[in-house]
Design a protein around this motif. Structure first.
Motif, PDB file in Angstrom:
ATOM      1  N   GLY A  77       2.429   7.079  15.322  1.00 39.50           N
ATOM      2  CA  GLY A  77       1.858   7.165  13.977  1.00 39.50           C
ATOM      3  C   GLY A  77       2.588   6.271  12.992  1.00 39.50           C
ATOM      4  N   SER A  78       3.901   6.254  13.089  1.00 37.11           N
ATOM      5  CA  SER A  78       4.704   5.406  12.211  1.00 37.11           C
ATOM      6  C   SER A  78       4.412   3.925  12.454  1.00 37.11           C
ATOM      7  CB  SER A  78       6.188   5.704  12.445  1.00 37.11           C
ATOM      8  OG  SER A  78       6.995   4.834  11.702  1.00 37.11           O
ATOM      9  N   LEU A  79       4.337   3.546  13.715  1.00 38.36           N
ATOM     10  CA  LEU A  79       4.068   2.137  14.040  1.00 38.36           C
ATOM     11  C   LEU A  79       2.657   1.736  13.626  1.00 38.36           C
ATOM     12  CD1 LEU A  79       5.808   1.988  17.523  1.00 38.36           C
ATOM     13  CD2 LEU A  79       6.533   0.790  15.445  1.00 38.36           C
ATOM     14  N   LEU A  80       1.691   2.612  13.862  1.00 36.46           N
ATOM     15  CA  LEU A  80       0.317   2.300  13.444  1.00 36.46           C
ATOM     16  C   LEU A  80       0.236   2.119  11.935  1.00 36.46           C
ATOM     17  CD1 LEU A  80      -1.777   4.653  15.754  1.00 36.46           C
ATOM     18  CD2 LEU A  80      -1.822   2.150  15.722  1.00 36.46           C
ATOM     19  N   GLY A  81       0.987   2.930  11.202  1.00 35.58           N
ATOM     20  CA  GLY A  81       1.004   2.802   9.750  1.00 35.58           C
ATOM     21  C   GLY A  81       1.650   1.508   9.269  1.00 35.58           C
ATOM     22  N   ALA A  82       2.549   0.951  10.075  1.00 33.84           N
ATOM     23  CA  ALA A  82       3.263  -0.265   9.686  1.00 33.84           C
ATOM     24  C   ALA A  82       2.482  -1.543   9.994  1.00 33.84           C
ATOM     25  CB  ALA A  82       4.614  -0.325  10.397  1.00 33.84           C
TER      26      ALA A  82
END
Length: 149
Positions: A77-82
């Motif tokens: 989720g964090s990577l997708l948001g970045a």
């Protein structure tokens, strides 16, 4: 009377927005990575669905894999948001290279194809994470496969 109707409509709108947000959060976790190429003609991939459901892809077809752990989902989720998918080129390939792997990363209706010869910033980190998740499940499947005597 008008105040009650206004409050009621506000409440209904809030509930609909919350339900809509819940669906988009689940959908936002949907991502896939397909890797192909090389001399041996590699074909492998991972698809992550809502809730961390995993499908592994190889030459034999599609196979259910162990769901993502809480830590893996959180990092995903964090990577997708970045990653700014809209700002990435649809194709980032060194056409002069001969024996290369192509990475097809898809999320939210956008697909990026890269051979990783160009720095794509957070998208490279996302590819690394998905490959790590894929390899962890493939290794687990190999370890649990019964041997024939």
């Amino acid at each position: 009377m008008a105040t009650r109707v206004g409050r009621f409509l506000g409440l209904v709108t809030s509930v609909l927005l919350l339900v809509g947000c819940g669906e988009s959060v689940a959908a936002s976790q949907e991502v896939s990575l397909h890797v192909s190429g090389g001399i041996a003609g590699v074909q492998r991939g991972i698809e992550v669905g809502p809730g961390g459901a995993v499908t592994l892809i190889d030459r034999e077809g599609r196979h259910a894999g162990r769901e993502l752990s809480g830590d893996e989902r959180e990092k995903l989720g964090s990577l997708l948001g970045a990653v700014d998918f809209a700002g990435l080129p649809a194709r980032s390939i060194d056409e002069g290279s001969r024996d290369r792997f192509e990475y097809r990363l898809a999320h939210a209706g956008r697909t990026v194809i890269t051979d990783r010869s160009t720095d794509l910033g957070p998208a490279d980190d996302l590819i690394d994470h998905l490959e790590s998740c894929m390899e962890a499940r493939r290794a687990g499947a190999v370890q649990h496969t019964p041997t024939r005597s």
